[in-house]
Motif scaffolding. Sequence first.
Motif, PDB file in Angstrom:
ATOM      1  N   PHE A 126       0.857  -1.184   0.028  1.00 47.46           N
ATOM      2  CA  PHE A 126      -0.063   0.032   0.037  1.00 47.46           C
ATOM      3  C   PHE A 126       1.063   1.214   0.136  1.00 47.46           C
ATOM      4  CE2 PHE A 126      -3.660   2.486   0.366  1.00 47.46           C
ATOM      5  CZ  PHE A 126      -3.487   3.450   1.288  1.00 47.46           C
ATOM      6  N   ARG A 127       1.751   1.266   0.902  1.00 48.69           N
ATOM      7  CA  ARG A 127       2.750   2.683   1.015  1.00 48.69           C
ATOM      8  C   ARG A 127       3.582   2.658  -0.312  1.00 48.69           C
ATOM      9  NH1 ARG A 127       2.122   4.296   6.284  1.00 48.69           N
ATOM     10  NH2 ARG A 127       1.461   2.830   7.952  1.00 48.69           N
ATOM     11  N   SER A 128       3.993   1.634  -1.096  1.00 47.97           N
ATOM     12  CA  SER A 128       4.793   2.060  -2.046  1.00 47.97           C
ATOM     13  C   SER A 128       3.858   2.489  -3.156  1.00 47.97           C
ATOM     14  CB  SER A 128       5.548   0.617  -2.534  1.00 47.97           C
ATOM     15  OG  SER A 128       4.673  -0.194  -2.767  1.00 47.97           O
ATOM     16  N   ARG A 129       2.697   1.744  -3.342  1.00 49.82           N
ATOM     17  CA  ARG A 129       1.617   2.188  -4.422  1.00 49.82           C
ATOM     18  C   ARG A 129       1.134   3.595  -4.166  1.00 49.82           C
ATOM     19  NH1 ARG A 129      -1.513  -0.585  -7.741  1.00 49.82           N
ATOM     20  NH2 ARG A 129       0.313  -1.799  -7.962  1.00 49.82           N
ATOM     21  N   ASN A 130       0.870   4.239  -3.024  1.00 46.83           N
ATOM     22  CA  ASN A 130       0.566   5.552  -2.856  1.00 46.83           C
ATOM     23  C   ASN A 130       1.802   6.374  -2.849  1.00 46.83           C
ATOM     24  OD1 ASN A 130       1.532   5.516  -0.191  1.00 46.83           O
ATOM     25  ND2 ASN A 130      -0.642   5.743   0.566  1.00 46.83           N
ATOM     26  N   GLY A 131       2.991   6.095  -3.147  1.00 51.42           N
ATOM     27  CA  GLY A 131       4.064   6.875  -3.101  1.00 51.42           C
ATOM     28  C   GLY A 131       4.636   7.518  -1.848  1.00 51.42           C
ATOM     29  N   GLU A 132       4.259   6.749  -0.758  1.00 49.36           N
ATOM     30  CA  GLU A 132       4.782   7.015   0.558  1.00 49.36           C
ATOM     31  C   GLU A 132       6.157   6.504   0.632  1.00 49.36           C
ATOM     32  OE1 GLU A 132       2.873   6.043   4.696  1.00 49.36           O
ATOM     33  OE2 GLU A 132       1.272   6.234   3.208  1.00 49.36           O
ATOM     34  N   LEU A 133       6.666   5.406   0.308  1.00 49.78           N
ATOM     35  CA  LEU A 133       7.773   4.896   0.165  1.00 49.78           C
ATOM     36  C   LEU A 133       8.655   4.987  -1.136  1.00 49.78           C
ATOM     37  CD1 LEU A 133       7.246   1.404   2.033  1.00 49.78           C
ATOM     38  CD2 LEU A 133       8.656   3.514   2.675  1.00 49.78           C
ATOM     39  N   PRO A 134       9.770   5.408  -1.265  1.00 49.35           N
ATOM     40  CA  PRO A 134      10.315   5.591  -2.461  1.00 49.35           C
ATOM     41  C   PRO A 134      10.955   4.134  -2.709  1.00 49.35           C
ATOM     42  CG  PRO A 134      12.048   6.399  -0.409  1.00 49.35           C
ATOM     43  CD  PRO A 134      10.565   5.994   0.032  1.00 49.35           C
ATOM     44  N   VAL A 135      10.010   3.292  -3.045  1.00 51.54           N
ATOM     45  CA  VAL A 135      10.427   1.844  -3.547  1.00 51.54           C
ATOM     46  C   VAL A 135       9.561   1.691  -4.764  1.00 51.54           C
ATOM     47  CG1 VAL A 135      11.304   1.535  -1.296  1.00 51.54           C
ATOM     48  CG2 VAL A 135       9.000   0.665  -1.857  1.00 51.54           C
ATOM     49  N   GLU A 136      10.091   0.699  -5.518  1.00 48.13           N
ATOM     50  CA  GLU A 136       9.416  -0.144  -6.393  1.00 48.13           C
ATOM     51  C   GLU A 136       9.579  -1.903  -5.998  1.00 48.13           C
ATOM     52  OE1 GLU A 136       9.155  -1.272 -11.325  1.00 48.13           O
ATOM     53  OE2 GLU A 136      10.749  -0.045 -10.404  1.00 48.13           O
ATOM     54  N   ILE A 137       8.409  -2.126  -5.764  1.00 52.11           N
ATOM     55  CA  ILE A 137       8.122  -3.651  -5.430  1.00 52.11           C
ATOM     56  C   ILE A 137       8.129  -4.375  -6.749  1.00 52.11           C
ATOM     57  CG2 ILE A 137       7.091  -5.328  -4.187  1.00 52.11           C
ATOM     58  CD1 ILE A 137       6.022  -3.326  -2.387  1.00 52.11           C
ATOM     59  N   VAL A 138       9.399  -5.133  -6.996  1.00 49.31           N
ATOM     60  CA  VAL A 138       9.597  -5.704  -8.310  1.00 49.31           C
ATOM     61  C   VAL A 138       9.009  -7.333  -8.252  1.00 49.31           C
ATOM     62  CG1 VAL A 138      11.504  -3.957  -9.127  1.00 49.31           C
ATOM     63  CG2 VAL A 138      11.839  -6.322  -8.024  1.00 49.31           C
ATOM     64  N   GLY A 139       8.774  -7.641  -7.349  1.00 48.17           N
ATOM     65  CA  GLY A 139       8.426  -9.091  -7.094  1.00 48.17           C
ATOM     66  C   GLY A 139       8.295  -9.465  -5.779  1.00 48.17           C
ATOM     67  N   VAL A 140       7.337 -10.627  -5.372  1.00 47.64           N
ATOM     68  CA  VAL A 140       7.302 -11.146  -3.951  1.00 47.64           C
ATOM     69  C   VAL A 140       7.326 -12.510  -3.914  1.00 47.64           C
ATOM     70  CG1 VAL A 140       5.438 -11.532  -2.316  1.00 47.64           C
ATOM     71  CG2 VAL A 140       5.613  -9.445  -3.414  1.00 47.64           C
ATOM     72  N   VAL A 141       8.208 -12.972  -3.077  1.00 45.36           N
ATOM     73  CA  VAL A 141       8.548 -14.603  -3.077  1.00 45.36           C
ATOM     74  C   VAL A 141       7.860 -14.872  -1.773  1.00 45.36           C
ATOM     75  CG1 VAL A 141      10.447 -16.341  -2.508  1.00 45.36           C
ATOM     76  CG2 VAL A 141      10.810 -14.409  -4.365  1.00 45.36           C
ATOM     77  N   SER A 142       7.246 -16.345  -1.745  1.00 51.06           N
ATOM     78  CA  SER A 142       6.766 -16.755  -0.606  1.00 51.06           C
ATOM     79  C   SER A 142       6.759 -18.357  -0.490  1.00 51.06           C
ATOM     80  CB  SER A 142       5.130 -16.350  -0.360  1.00 51.06           C
ATOM     81  OG  SER A 142       4.915 -17.050   0.831  1.00 51.06           O
ATOM     82  N   ASN A 143       7.221 -18.742   0.559  1.00 53.38           N
ATOM     83  CA  ASN A 143       7.141 -20.305   0.678  1.00 53.38           C
ATOM     84  C   ASN A 143       5.567 -20.914   0.918  1.00 53.38           C
ATOM     85  OD1 ASN A 143       7.289 -19.044   3.161  1.00 53.38           O
ATOM     86  ND2 ASN A 143       7.890 -20.966   4.232  1.00 53.38           N
TER      87      ASN A 143
END
Length: 304
Positions: A126-143
């Motif tokens: 949520f915070r990366s999508r609304n520009g609150e965090l200067p990051v781009e989530i390029v992928g998610v890994v889960s077991n």
Amino acid sequence: MTAHPAPTPSRIQAAEPSESGKGGFILTIDCAESPGIVHAVSEFLLRRGCYIVDIKQFGDQLVRHFFMRVHFMAIEGMPTQEELRAGFAPVAEQWSMNWRLEPHSRKERILVMVSKFGHCLNDLLFRSRNGELPVEIVGVVSNHQTHQDLVDWYGIPFHHIPVTPETKPDAEAQLLDLVERYNVELVVLARYMQVLSDNLTSVLSGRAINIHHSFLPSFKGAKPYHQAYERGVKTVGATAHYVNSELDEGPIIAQQVIEVDHSYGPADLVAAGRDAECKALTNAVRWHAEGRIILSGNRTVVLR
Ligand SMILES: Nc1nc2c(c(=O)[nH]1)N[C@@H](CN(C=O)c1ccc(C(=O)N[C@@H](CCC(=O)O)C(=O)O)cc1)CN2
């Protein structure tokens, strides 16, 4: 943020605004303590018509080491990143500095790892999508596949990599392939409940942050809230730290605490801790992405 000199309207136009309204560059340095470091950096900036928007520094007198982060801009004719790096290299060499120079508006490319508990993943998405965090989530890994629908909804690649003691080497090889393929700059363990191998922590040294659900060094391991309940503590918390080969021993970046009392059972402590975990992890990821953290042995200096 320290305000820079009140410019006339025409000067504002010239100051390279980016979509966040803040442009310019971030220079982060550390070196042996000595007179003249700030002068050398400010002279370098002045010679290139640059002015300082924000500056944070710390001189550690116990280890005689100096740490500094400078956000700078130019009224007009902002030098390029290449020109700045080429110009600063001789200064850094003269002072034996470790240094990094990046655009202020850059976004850190992060890969998020998660197991069954999704509150930190949800917060980062949520915070990366609304520009609150200067990051781009390029992928998610889960077991586990628990959070695939949520990640699909954000339109981000989801990679299910099951882990057993037998498959851990292959699982970690798949992870490193993704780190390379996505050009990942930071791996975020957002309640990922598998211990990473020494080899993986060595490859990801300084670019993997974990959220531990206790106020370290108390209650290490997989079930800190149950340990906290049994101990009868009146405060619980969370710790964001860089990951190293020693479980829950990496350099601490950010911590949060929440006051509790005798009426909290283990499940209540788990619920109370969620907000602390999200806040500590979000702060750590933001400060890392903004170039505010410098490692100093097994400790961190956070210039904020
Ligand atoms: N090399 C490191 N790897 C990981 C760290 C770390 O500090 N160094 N932190 C963990 C996260 N974590 C606590 O914050 C943690 C995760 C898992 C365990 C644990 O004992 N896991 C068991 C399996 C548990 C399960 O399958 O549910 C295990 O791996 O045998 C302790 C602490 C992430 N990785």
